[in-house]
Design an enzyme around this catalytic site. Structure first.
Site, PDB file in Angstrom:
ATOM      1  N   GLY A 180      46.341  25.495  36.798  1.00  0.00           N
ATOM      2  CA  GLY A 180      45.480  26.066  35.762  1.00  0.00           C
ATOM      3  C   GLY A 180      44.331  25.144  35.425  1.00  0.00           C
ATOM      4  N   ALA A 181      43.767  24.512  36.453  1.00  0.00           N
ATOM      5  CA  ALA A 181      42.823  23.410  36.222  1.00  0.00           C
ATOM      6  C   ALA A 181      41.366  23.779  36.439  1.00  0.00           C
ATOM      7  CB  ALA A 181      43.184  22.224  37.116  1.00  0.00           C
ATOM      8  N   ARG A 237      39.505  25.135  34.289  1.00  0.00           N
ATOM      9  CA  ARG A 237      38.771  24.959  33.030  1.00  0.00           C
ATOM     10  C   ARG A 237      39.710  24.380  31.983  1.00  0.00           C
ATOM     11  NH1 ARG A 237      38.309  30.919  30.151  1.00  0.00           N
ATOM     12  NH2 ARG A 237      40.518  31.467  30.278  1.00  0.00           N
ATOM     13  N   ASP A 245      49.287  31.538  42.872  1.00  0.00           N
ATOM     14  CA  ASP A 245      50.014  32.235  41.818  1.00  0.00           C
ATOM     15  C   ASP A 245      51.269  31.424  41.564  1.00  0.00           C
ATOM     16  OD1 ASP A 245      51.487  33.834  40.147  1.00  0.00           O
ATOM     17  OD2 ASP A 245      51.569  35.565  41.495  1.00  0.00           O
ATOM     18  N   VAL A 246      51.272  30.645  40.486  1.00  0.00           N
ATOM     19  CA  VAL A 246      52.385  29.719  40.258  1.00  0.00           C
ATOM     20  C   VAL A 246      53.695  30.442  39.988  1.00  0.00           C
ATOM     21  CG1 VAL A 246      50.897  27.847  39.448  1.00  0.00           C
ATOM     22  CG2 VAL A 246      51.854  29.483  37.790  1.00  0.00           C
ATOM     23  N   SER A 297      53.800  23.373  23.639  1.00  0.00           N
ATOM     24  CA  SER A 297      52.861  23.698  22.564  1.00  0.00           C
ATOM     25  C   SER A 297      53.572  23.568  21.229  1.00  0.00           C
ATOM     26  CB  SER A 297      52.351  25.139  22.721  1.00  0.00           C
ATOM     27  OG  SER A 297      51.649  25.578  21.569  1.00  0.00           O
ATOM     28  N   TYR A 299      55.192  33.653  23.899  1.00  0.00           N
ATOM     29  CA  TYR A 299      54.610  32.330  24.127  1.00  0.00           C
ATOM     30  C   TYR A 299      55.486  31.230  23.511  1.00  0.00           C
ATOM     31  CZ  TYR A 299      50.809  28.832  24.348  1.00  0.00           C
ATOM     32  OH  TYR A 299      50.033  27.721  24.593  1.00  0.00           O
ATOM     33  N   ALA A 326      58.613  30.781  25.579  1.00  0.00           N
ATOM     34  CA  ALA A 326      58.295  30.108  26.837  1.00  0.00           C
ATOM     35  C   ALA A 326      58.044  28.618  26.622  1.00  0.00           C
ATOM     36  CB  ALA A 326      57.086  30.762  27.495  1.00  0.00           C
ATOM     37  N   LYS A 327      57.309  28.283  25.583  1.00  0.00           N
ATOM     38  CA  LYS A 327      56.958  26.886  25.353  1.00  0.00           C
ATOM     39  C   LYS A 327      58.149  26.053  24.889  1.00  0.00           C
ATOM     40  CE  LYS A 327      52.653  26.742  26.606  1.00  0.00           C
ATOM     41  NZ  LYS A 327      52.330  26.057  27.883  1.00  0.00           N
TER      42      LYS A 327
END
Length: 251
Positions: free
Chosen positions: A13-14, A16, A60-61, A139, A151, A154-155
């Protein structure tokens, strides 16, 4: 001599935001860097901005086969792999009663399955060479946040995954840690400001007022912590989650 000379880093996801800041910091410290992103052209464009040797790879991770292929491609093109930063992520925010099954599955797939697939592919190389560093992005939302059941779950899952990696991989010379950012000024948070009808400036000011240091975070703040966790100075640190949030979780 750079701290990461002769090291190879993969950052997902690098193209940006936080991922690009991490990739940039590692490149500045001497690492060869593989910029992974779902959009290969965006990954290649981001890689072209980095100092030193860098490649952009589409991946696609959430696909185990895709993650394996990406890691093997990086090893072939850059000569190895030593660091993995699992940063790729998406949001599909909604209150639980409005959240679709697809919204749940997409977020779980990118964050949790993505971290699993990429780490599983990289650890084969780490274990063989008895050296490696894994940094997973969690997060502060792991502690619960309205409208982010997917989210948040998941985090927090990332934190449990990280602790288990610390236990399993430590005997093989591999450290695994997580970073839990607070409010970070990125395109994603700017988009949230627009969605709730606030200006970017007011949205950031409100976020800054909620933490003791009275400023928002920036991608470079996370990159600095990732660089420490991938350095040899952190060799006695594993299985931990470091909250980088200006102290927001203290108040």
């Amino acid at each position: 001599m750079g701290r990461f000379d002769e090291r190879v880093a993969i950052v997902t996801g690098a193209a940006r935001g936080i991922g690009l800041a991490v990739a940039t910091r590692f490149a500045e410290e001497g690492a060869a860097v593989a910029v992974l992103d779902l959009d290969e052209s965006a990954a290649q464009e981001a890689a072209s901005t980095l100092p030193g040797k860098a490649v952009g790879v589409g991946c696609d991770v959430a696909s185990v086969a895709g993650a394996e292929a990406a890691v093997e491609r990086v090893v072939g093109e850059l000569g190895g792999v030593h660091f993995l930063v699992n940063n790729a992520g998406i949001t599909r925010d909604n209150l639980l009663f409005k959240m679709s099954e697809e919204d749940w599955d997409l977020v779980m797939g990118v964050h949790l399955k993505g971290a699993f697939a990429m780490t599983k592919a990289a650890q084969a190389h780490f274990v063989k060479q008895r050296y490696g560093k894994v940094v997973n992005l969690s997060s502060v939302s792991a502690l619960g946040n309205r409208g982010q059941a997917n989210y948040s779950a998941a985090k927090m899952g990332i934190q449990g995954f990280t602790r288990t990696l610390g236990i399993e991989l430590g005997p093989f010379g591999v450290n695994a840690n997580a970073i839990a950012p607070g409010f970070i000024a990125t395109d994603m948070t700017d988009a949230t400001a627009a969605r709730v009808g606030m200006s970017v400036e007011d949205f950031r000011a409100a976020a800054a007022d909620r933490n003791p240091v009275k400023r928002v975070g920036f991608p470079e703040d996370i990159a600095a912590v990732a660089a420490f966790l991938c350095s040899d100075e952190s060799s006695y640190v594993t299985g931990q989650t470091l909250y980088v949030d200006g102290g927001a979780t203290l108040v």
